[in-house]
Design an enzyme around this catalytic site. Structure first.
Site, short mmCIF file in Angstrom:
data_model
loop_
_atom_site.label_atom_id
_atom_site.label_comp_id
_atom_site.label_asym_id
_atom_site.label_seq_id
_atom_site.Cartn_x
_atom_site.Cartn_y
_atom_site.Cartn_z
N GLU A 38 48.95 52.78 11.36
CA GLU A 38 49.52 51.64 10.61
C GLU A 38 48.78 51.45 9.28
OE1 GLU A 38 50.47 48.08 12.80
OE2 GLU A 38 49.53 46.85 11.25
N THR B 249 52.95 47.67 6.99
CA THR B 249 53.13 46.23 7.20
C THR B 249 53.85 45.60 6.01
OG1 THR B 249 50.96 45.65 6.33
CG2 THR B 249 51.10 46.10 8.69
N TYR B 250 54.29 44.36 6.21
CA TYR B 250 55.16 43.67 5.25
C TYR B 250 54.54 42.32 4.94
CZ TYR B 250 59.74 42.01 3.53
OH TYR B 250 60.79 41.55 2.78
N ALA C 88 54.47 38.86 4.56
CA ALA C 88 55.37 37.73 4.82
C ALA C 88 55.30 36.72 3.68
CB ALA C 88 55.01 37.07 6.15
N ASP D 96 55.03 34.71 9.49
CA ASP D 96 54.59 33.31 9.57
C ASP D 96 55.22 32.52 8.44
OD1 ASP D 96 52.89 33.41 11.86
OD2 ASP D 96 51.61 34.72 10.67
N ALA E 241 61.73 36.39 15.88
CA ALA E 241 61.95 37.83 15.69
C ALA E 241 63.22 38.31 16.38
CB ALA E 241 60.74 38.61 16.21
N HIS F 5 50.58 34.86 21.93
CA HIS F 5 50.70 34.49 20.53
C HIS F 5 50.00 33.15 20.29
CE1 HIS F 5 52.55 33.06 16.79
NE2 HIS F 5 52.66 34.35 16.51
C1 LIG Z 1 52.12 44.96 15.88
C2 LIG Z 1 52.22 43.78 14.94
C3 LIG Z 1 52.59 43.97 13.62
C4 LIG Z 1 52.68 42.88 12.74
N1 LIG Z 1 53.05 43.13 11.45
C5 LIG Z 1 53.19 42.10 10.60
C6 LIG Z 1 53.62 42.32 9.24
O1 LIG Z 1 53.85 43.46 8.83
N2 LIG Z 1 53.74 41.23 8.42
C7 LIG Z 1 53.48 39.97 8.87
O2 LIG Z 1 53.60 39.03 8.08
N3 LIG Z 1 53.10 39.72 10.13
C8 LIG Z 1 52.95 40.75 11.01
N4 LIG Z 1 52.56 40.50 12.30
C9 LIG Z 1 52.26 39.12 12.70
C10 LIG Z 1 53.51 38.34 13.19
O3 LIG Z 1 54.54 38.36 12.23
C11 LIG Z 1 53.08 36.89 13.42
O4 LIG Z 1 52.10 36.84 14.43
C12 LIG Z 1 54.21 35.92 13.79
O5 LIG Z 1 53.66 34.60 13.91
C13 LIG Z 1 54.86 36.21 15.12
O6 LIG Z 1 55.71 37.24 15.03
P1 LIG Z 1 56.57 37.73 16.31
O7 LIG Z 1 57.45 38.77 15.77
O8 LIG Z 1 55.70 38.02 17.45
O9 LIG Z 1 57.38 36.36 16.61
P2 LIG Z 1 58.32 35.87 17.79
O10 LIG Z 1 58.59 36.94 18.76
O11 LIG Z 1 59.49 35.21 17.16
O12 LIG Z 1 57.40 34.80 18.50
C14 LIG Z 1 56.73 33.78 17.74
C15 LIG Z 1 56.36 32.63 18.65
O13 LIG Z 1 57.56 31.95 19.02
C16 LIG Z 1 57.73 31.95 20.44
N5 LIG Z 1 59.16 32.17 20.70
C17 LIG Z 1 59.84 33.31 20.60
N6 LIG Z 1 61.15 33.11 20.85
C18 LIG Z 1 61.28 31.78 21.09
C19 LIG Z 1 62.37 30.93 21.41
N7 LIG Z 1 63.61 31.43 21.52
N8 LIG Z 1 62.14 29.60 21.58
C20 LIG Z 1 60.89 29.10 21.47
N9 LIG Z 1 59.81 29.86 21.17
C21 LIG Z 1 60.00 31.17 20.99
C22 LIG Z 1 56.85 33.07 20.95
O14 LIG Z 1 56.41 32.86 22.29
C23 LIG Z 1 55.69 33.01 19.96
O15 LIG Z 1 54.80 31.98 20.31
C24 LIG Z 1 52.41 41.57 13.20
C25 LIG Z 1 52.04 41.37 14.55
C26 LIG Z 1 51.94 42.46 15.41
C27 LIG Z 1 51.52 42.24 16.83
#
Ligand SMILES: Cc1cc2nc3c(=O)[nH]c(=O)nc-3n(C[C@H](O)[C@H](O)[C@H](O)COP(=O)(O)OP(=O)(O)OC[C@H]3O[C@@H](n4cnc5c(N)ncnc54)[C@H](O)[C@@H]3O)c2cc1C
Length: 287
Positions: A17, A48-49, A51, A109, A123, A147
């Site tokens: 990565e 990575t991207y 945000a 975020d 997501a 998370h």
């Molecule tokens: C491998 C990896 C790569 C990453 N790369 C980047 C990147 O390139 N750029 C960047 O800015 N960030 C990146 N991140 C960080 C990530 O974008 C942040 O941590 C963000 O806050 C959560 O993203 P997620 O896709 O896990 O969110 P989600 O899956 O949407 O979850 C976020 C939170 O919401 C909760 N949730 C999910 N669905 C629901 C629902 N339907 N109702 C209520 N709650 C819900 C989950 O339990 C969690 O607490 C990365 C993280 C990882 C693990």
């Protein structure tokens, strides 16, 4: 074969990565790092991207460089919070037109300042859009230690399980103790989910940075790691050596349980990731 879902179906994937470079000098540096890691034959490289917005174009350029100028499979990370559907769709279409076949779908975020004009909250919504726009192989994020914004472990696992039922694979946030990953897999198993979840390794290069990222990700910085690094923060060479040892040992513990792959954070350096790769005896399916 360039879809990560297909690669995973054929055997474990070993990947790197990269953060997007921030300026022209960093672009050249990243290209050098990519050339140094390419001979190892990683299954894919992800970028990575930002945000926050500042480095979004850099992700596109970096991914296109890997895709068009190296032999490696490239996967962009893509976050959706704070962006409009049209913006995201435009980027997905561009990726499709360039011939990319994978995307890591993330919430990202919310911006710290300014109005949030985004149309997305989670997501999981981005997975639907990626599938509708193109037949991408779609990965998502998983947090072994939950998370940081989750209201409970149970709800975090439930939402993750729902997300994994739609996605092709997940990549984890990094962690320092293998049991966090094994527990996550057991919990997903109990929810009836067996989508591949690839654990990540983070070779420490800089103590302060590693600690800051660990805290931001809601992960635990264990006392034994503090003990091993005590008094060494200004000794870059020794920190890197211990970082490689720690990542190697964690990688060995994970590999002993046959994970679907390993994903190594490079922080745009080649020496430490390469050493970890070689210590673990990794080789891609094509090698
Ligand atoms: C491998 C990896 C790569 C990453 N790369 C980047 C990147 O390139 N750029 C960047 O800015 N960030 C990146 N991140 C960080 C990530 O974008 C942040 O941590 C963000 O806050 C959560 O993203 P997620 O896709 O896990 O969110 P989600 O899956 O949407 O979850 C976020 C939170 O919401 C909760 N949730 C999910 N669905 C629901 C629902 N339907 N109702 C209520 N709650 C819900 C989950 O339990 C969690 O607490 C990365 C993280 C990882 C693990």
């Amino acid at each position: 074969m360039a879809k990560i879902a297909d690669l995973l179906a054929a055997g474990p994937t070993y990947s790197f990565e990269f953060p997007p470079p921030r300026n022209e000098e960093a672009v050249l540096h990243q290209q050098k790092v990519l050339l140094e890691l390419e001979p190892l034959g990683p299954s894919f490289c992800s970028v990575t991207y930002g945000a926050g917005g500042s480095t979004r174009d850099n992700t596109l350029e970096s991914v296109l460089y890997i895709h068009h100028h190296t032999s490696m499979v490239a996967m962009p990370h893509l976050t959706c919070v704070g962006q409009t559907r049209d913006e995201i769709e435009g980027l997905l279409i561009r990726y499709r037109e360039e011939g990319l076949e994978n995307v890591l779908a993330l919430a990202g975020d919310p911006p710290l300042e300014g109005p949030d004009e985004g149309e997305f909250t989670y997501a999981v919504e981005l997975i639907d859009l990626a599938r509708a726009t193109c037949d991408f192989s779609v990965g998502v994020a998983a947090f072994p230690e939950v998370h940081p914004k989750s209201t409970s472990r149970e709800s975090d696992r439930r939402h993750l399980a729902d997300k994994l039922r739609l996605a092709d694979f997940a990549i984890t946030q990094f962690f320092w103790t293998a049991d966090h990953y094994f527990r996550l897999i057991d919990e997903l198993d109990a929810l009836g989910v067996d989508t591949p979840v690839i654990p990540s390794l983070f070779p420490i290069i800089n103590v302060a940075t590693a600690k800051r990222f660990t805290a931001l990700n809601g992960a635990t910085w264990p006392q034994w790691l503090d003990d091993r690094l005590e008094g060494l923060a200004d000794n870059a060479q020794e920190v890197r050596k211990i970082g490689v040892e720690v990542a190697t040992q964690l990688g060995q513990e994970l590999l002993a349980q046959d994970p679907p792959g390993l994903h190594i954070y490079t922080t745009n350096t080649s020496a430490a990731p390469k050493e970890v790769w070689q210590n673990l005896g990794l080789s891609s399916q094509d090698a």
